[in-house]
Design a protein around this motif. Structure first.
Motif, PDB file in Angstrom:
ATOM      1  N   GLU A 152     -42.065 -14.371  11.026  1.00 39.86           N
ATOM      2  CA  GLU A 152     -40.966 -15.245  11.401  1.00 39.86           C
ATOM      3  C   GLU A 152     -41.422 -16.694  11.580  1.00 39.86           C
ATOM      4  OE1 GLU A 152     -39.174 -13.591  14.842  1.00 39.86           O
ATOM      5  OE2 GLU A 152     -38.456 -11.772  13.821  1.00 39.86           O
ATOM      6  N   ASP A 153     -42.701 -16.920  11.351  1.00 36.14           N
ATOM      7  CA  ASP A 153     -43.239 -18.266  11.534  1.00 36.14           C
ATOM      8  C   ASP A 153     -43.515 -18.954  10.192  1.00 36.14           C
ATOM      9  OD1 ASP A 153     -43.242 -18.027  14.332  1.00 36.14           O
ATOM     10  OD2 ASP A 153     -45.134 -16.910  14.260  1.00 36.14           O
ATOM     11  N   ASN A 154     -42.749 -18.595   9.149  1.00 36.41           N
ATOM     12  CA  ASN A 154     -42.912 -19.271   7.870  1.00 36.41           C
ATOM     13  C   ASN A 154     -42.737 -20.773   8.054  1.00 36.41           C
ATOM     14  OD1 ASN A 154     -43.292 -16.862   6.551  1.00 36.41           O
ATOM     15  ND2 ASN A 154     -41.165 -16.646   5.928  1.00 36.41           N
ATOM     16  N   ARG A 155     -43.574 -21.540   7.372  1.00 30.52           N
ATOM     17  CA  ARG A 155     -43.570 -22.983   7.546  1.00 30.52           C
ATOM     18  C   ARG A 155     -43.052 -23.682   6.305  1.00 30.52           C
ATOM     19  NH1 ARG A 155     -48.008 -25.557   7.952  1.00 30.52           N
ATOM     20  NH2 ARG A 155     -49.310 -24.042   6.863  1.00 30.52           N
ATOM     21  N   LEU A 156     -42.678 -24.934   6.479  1.00 29.87           N
ATOM     22  CA  LEU A 156     -42.221 -25.794   5.399  1.00 29.87           C
ATOM     23  C   LEU A 156     -43.192 -26.948   5.226  1.00 29.87           C
ATOM     24  CD1 LEU A 156     -38.437 -26.009   6.337  1.00 29.87           C
ATOM     25  CD2 LEU A 156     -39.407 -24.758   4.398  1.00 29.87           C
ATOM     26  N   PRO A 157     -43.286 -27.488   4.007  1.00 32.87           N
ATOM     27  CA  PRO A 157     -44.119 -28.675   3.829  1.00 32.87           C
ATOM     28  C   PRO A 157     -43.515 -29.858   4.578  1.00 32.87           C
ATOM     29  CG  PRO A 157     -42.863 -28.221   1.843  1.00 32.87           C
ATOM     30  CD  PRO A 157     -42.656 -27.050   2.742  1.00 32.87           C
ATOM     31  N   SER A 272     -29.730 -21.167 -14.108  1.00 26.99           N
ATOM     32  CA  SER A 272     -30.628 -21.534 -13.012  1.00 26.99           C
ATOM     33  C   SER A 272     -29.883 -21.303 -11.706  1.00 26.99           C
ATOM     34  CB  SER A 272     -31.045 -23.005 -13.111  1.00 26.99           C
ATOM     35  OG  SER A 272     -31.921 -23.211 -14.198  1.00 26.99           O
ATOM     36  N   GLY A 273     -30.556 -20.673 -10.727  1.00 33.24           N
ATOM     37  CA  GLY A 273     -29.894 -20.380  -9.473  1.00 33.24           C
ATOM     38  C   GLY A 273     -30.850 -20.388  -8.300  1.00 33.24           C
ATOM     39  N   ASP A 274     -30.261 -20.363  -7.094  1.00 34.76           N
ATOM     40  CA  ASP A 274     -31.062 -20.434  -5.872  1.00 34.76           C
ATOM     41  C   ASP A 274     -31.335 -19.066  -5.261  1.00 34.76           C
ATOM     42  OD1 ASP A 274     -28.706 -19.591  -4.700  1.00 34.76           O
ATOM     43  OD2 ASP A 274     -28.392 -21.390  -3.488  1.00 34.76           O
ATOM     44  N   TYR A 275     -31.064 -17.992  -6.004  1.00 33.12           N
ATOM     45  CA  TYR A 275     -31.037 -16.649  -5.415  1.00 33.12           C
ATOM     46  C   TYR A 275     -32.142 -15.725  -5.925  1.00 33.12           C
ATOM     47  CZ  TYR A 275     -28.476 -16.255  -9.813  1.00 33.12           C
ATOM     48  OH  TYR A 275     -28.105 -16.351 -11.134  1.00 33.12           O
ATOM     49  N   GLN A 276     -33.100 -16.246  -6.690  1.00 32.01           N
ATOM     50  CA  GLN A 276     -34.136 -15.370  -7.235  1.00 32.01           C
ATOM     51  C   GLN A 276     -35.499 -15.650  -6.619  1.00 32.01           C
ATOM     52  OE1 GLN A 276     -33.537 -15.927 -11.508  1.00 32.01           O
ATOM     53  NE2 GLN A 276     -32.456 -13.973 -11.596  1.00 32.01           N
ATOM     54  N   ARG A 277     -35.998 -16.858  -6.755  1.00 27.70           N
ATOM     55  CA  ARG A 277     -37.301 -17.205  -6.174  1.00 27.70           C
ATOM     56  C   ARG A 277     -37.080 -18.129  -4.988  1.00 27.70           C
ATOM     57  NH1 ARG A 277     -41.123 -19.651 -10.494  1.00 27.70           N
ATOM     58  NH2 ARG A 277     -39.210 -20.083 -11.640  1.00 27.70           N
ATOM     59  N   TYR A 278     -37.320 -17.610  -3.795  1.00 33.30           N
ATOM     60  CA  TYR A 278     -37.080 -18.401  -2.596  1.00 33.30           C
ATOM     61  C   TYR A 278     -37.820 -17.770  -1.417  1.00 33.30           C
ATOM     62  CZ  TYR A 278     -33.776 -14.685  -1.391  1.00 33.30           C
ATOM     63  OH  TYR A 278     -33.210 -13.472  -1.103  1.00 33.30           O
ATOM     64  N   PHE A 279     -37.842 -18.476  -0.318  1.00 31.27           N
ATOM     65  CA  PHE A 279     -38.308 -17.895   0.938  1.00 31.27           C
ATOM     66  C   PHE A 279     -37.425 -18.434   2.055  1.00 31.27           C
ATOM     67  CE2 PHE A 279     -40.641 -21.823   0.543  1.00 31.27           C
ATOM     68  CZ  PHE A 279     -40.872 -22.294   1.833  1.00 31.27           C
ATOM     69  N   MET A 280     -37.437 -17.745   3.188  1.00 30.50           N
ATOM     70  CA  MET A 280     -36.538 -18.067   4.290  1.00 30.50           C
ATOM     71  C   MET A 280     -37.317 -18.675   5.459  1.00 30.50           C
ATOM     72  SD  MET A 280     -33.579 -16.944   3.130  1.00 30.50           S
ATOM     73  CE  MET A 280     -32.546 -16.903   4.607  1.00 30.50           C
ATOM     74  N   VAL A 281     -36.732 -19.700   6.051  1.00 35.18           N
ATOM     75  CA  VAL A 281     -37.262 -20.298   7.278  1.00 35.18           C
ATOM     76  C   VAL A 281     -36.077 -20.555   8.207  1.00 35.18           C
ATOM     77  CG1 VAL A 281     -38.494 -22.227   8.321  1.00 35.18           C
ATOM     78  CG2 VAL A 281     -39.210 -21.372   6.082  1.00 35.18           C
ATOM     79  N   ASP A 282     -36.108 -19.932   9.368  1.00 34.13           N
ATOM     80  CA  ASP A 282     -35.030 -20.098  10.358  1.00 34.13           C
ATOM     81  C   ASP A 282     -33.658 -19.829   9.752  1.00 34.13           C
ATOM     82  OD1 ASP A 282     -36.892 -20.791  12.319  1.00 34.13           O
ATOM     83  OD2 ASP A 282     -36.794 -22.925  11.793  1.00 34.13           O
ATOM     84  N   GLY A 283     -33.597 -18.793   8.905  1.00 35.08           N
ATOM     85  CA  GLY A 283     -32.321 -18.393   8.322  1.00 35.08           C
ATOM     86  C   GLY A 283     -31.852 -19.236   7.165  1.00 35.08           C
ATOM     87  N   VAL A 284     -32.652 -20.186   6.722  1.00 39.90           N
ATOM     88  CA  VAL A 284     -32.281 -21.061   5.602  1.00 39.90           C
ATOM     89  C   VAL A 284     -33.101 -20.681   4.377  1.00 39.90           C
ATOM     90  CG1 VAL A 284     -32.180 -23.436   4.760  1.00 39.90           C
ATOM     91  CG2 VAL A 284     -31.684 -22.931   7.169  1.00 39.90           C
ATOM     92  N   ARG A 285     -32.425 -20.605   3.219  1.00 42.06           N
ATOM     93  CA  ARG A 285     -33.084 -20.253   1.963  1.00 42.06           C
ATOM     94  C   ARG A 285     -33.653 -21.508   1.301  1.00 42.06           C
ATOM     95  NH1 ARG A 285     -29.283 -17.383  -2.312  1.00 42.06           N
ATOM     96  NH2 ARG A 285     -29.454 -15.707  -0.762  1.00 42.06           N
ATOM     97  N   TYR A 286     -34.939 -21.466   0.973  1.00 43.57           N
ATOM     98  CA  TYR A 286     -35.604 -22.561   0.264  1.00 43.57           C
ATOM     99  C   TYR A 286     -36.045 -22.042  -1.107  1.00 43.57           C
ATOM    100  CZ  TYR A 286     -35.497 -24.976   4.718  1.00 43.57           C
ATOM    101  OH  TYR A 286     -35.059 -25.578   5.872  1.00 43.57           O
TER     102      TYR A 286
END
Length: 365
Positions: A152-157, A272-286
């Motif tokens: 749950e501690d995934n980080r963002l750049p 192209s879409g936002d739903y295949q390669r992503y990761f989650m941080v605080d409930g937000v899809r990146y």
């Protein structure tokens, strides 16, 4: 008598040669009696490939698929940014030699990169294969998150980290010398990432080569990058479904999962879409499609689909349009001959370019 016999034999040899030449000419149409065959591959472009073709025999299909797969493997190796291959100078080789020396490369790399440079201009810089340094930052954070999905501690750049990487994304530092057959990155910190064009360009070239070999009825899907060749037997059209990005069932066998079905004879359909390669941080899809202006995942749409006769062009446009406001993207699509688009907006709307409807077929109930 001897001269007459010689002349007769020479004439016979000539006729046989002409007949042999005629018999080896590639087909131009699919026969009404052709059978449907399917093949799957999992070793190219880090995704599943499905090829459906109509051929007169299993032997013909097997021969065609062997050549098609060999072509895909070649392009996969040429456009790879992560791995080395013995005897192959690829995109990774170019990156490894940034600021060091020009790299002699296969013409198929130069062709693809020249398309990418052209599409950089067409999209106003929204499609930029020179953004490898920024994309690498996002790739590392995504991989760290994927390594432990429960974390749950995934980080963002940080913005500072991204802006530092963005100092090395000038497309003018990509030096292509077609005459010498070389590619050189003038900035030692610059990196190419051709994920937005390489697969689509490869699919187009593979389909053109297959067609030249006489495979005239083909539907090729490489990770959802679709390209059809010709028609089915009897002139029946190839049809491609555009899946709803809001359907989480992963069961796409009924019309409720589809936004549209289009006739795709000799057309490419790329999404192209936002739903295949992503990761989650605080409930937000990146997700993985990074806007060159913000250096963060583009936030205009959920998905964009491009329909046009060229898979390489479609691949570039699907990424570029995904990173543009609707009005700007619509204006670009309407300015291009033979290109149509479908946008899925963040608030659940489906918007189509003016000529999209001419390709649509009714959805089954």
């Amino acid at each position: 008598m001897t001269r007459r016999l010689f002349a007769a034999l020479a004439c016979l040899a000539l006729c046989l040669g002409l007949l042999a030449g005629c018999s080896s000419q590639p087909k131009t149409t699919v026969s009404d009696s052709a059978q449907r065959f399917t093949a799957y591959y999992f070793d190219v472009f880090d995704t599943m490939t499905q090829a459906i073709a109509y051929c007169d025999s299993q032997a013909e299909f097997d021969e065609q698929m062997e050549a098609l797969h060999d072509d895909l493997v070649t392009y996969h190796r040429l456009y790879d940014i992560y791995n080395d291959y013995e005897g192959v100078n690829n995109i990774k080789t170019i990156n490894d030699n940034a600021g060091v020396a020009p790299v002699k490369v296969d013409e198929r790399i130069i062709d693809m990169l020249e398309l990418a440079v052209k599409m950089y201009d067409t999209t106003g810089g929204k499609l930029n294969v020179a953004m490898g340094s920024v994309l690498a930052v996002w790739h590392d954070y995504r991989e760290a998150a994927e390594a432990d999905p429960s974390d749950e501690d995934n980080r963002l750049p940080t913005q500072e980290e991204l802006e530092a990487a963005a100092q090395h994304c000038d497309i003018n530092d990509l030096i292509i010398d077609r005459e010498a057959g070389t590619v050189y990155l003038a900035d030692p910190e610059m990196r190419l990432d051709v994920g937005s064009v390489g697969k689509g360009y490869a699919v187009e070239q593979v389909c053109q080569a297959a067609k030249a070999r006489g495979l005239v009825s083909l539907s090729l899907s490489v990770g959802g990058n679709l390209r059809s060749v010709g028609t089915k037997p009897g002139g029946q059209p190839w049809e491609s479904g555009i899946v709803s990005p809001w359907d989480d069932s992963l069961i796409y066998n009924n019309s409720s999962s589809l936004l549209a079905v289009v006739e795709s004879n000799d057309q490419a359909v790329v999404t192209s879409g936002d739903y295949q390669r992503y990761f989650m941080v605080d409930g937000v899809r990146y997700h993985h499609i990074i806007d060159p202006d913000t250096l963060w995942p583009a936030d205009y749409f959920t998905a964009v689909t491009i329909l046009c006769p060229d898979s390489g062009l479609a691949d570039c446009l699907s990424t570029g349009i995904f990173c543009m406001p609707l009005e700007e993207g619509m204006a670009l699509i309407e300015s291009l001959d033979g290109v149509e688009a479908l946008w899925c907006t963040k608030d659940g709307q489906v918007i189509k370019s003016s000529g999209f409807a001419q390709y649509e077929t009714p959805l089954e109930e």
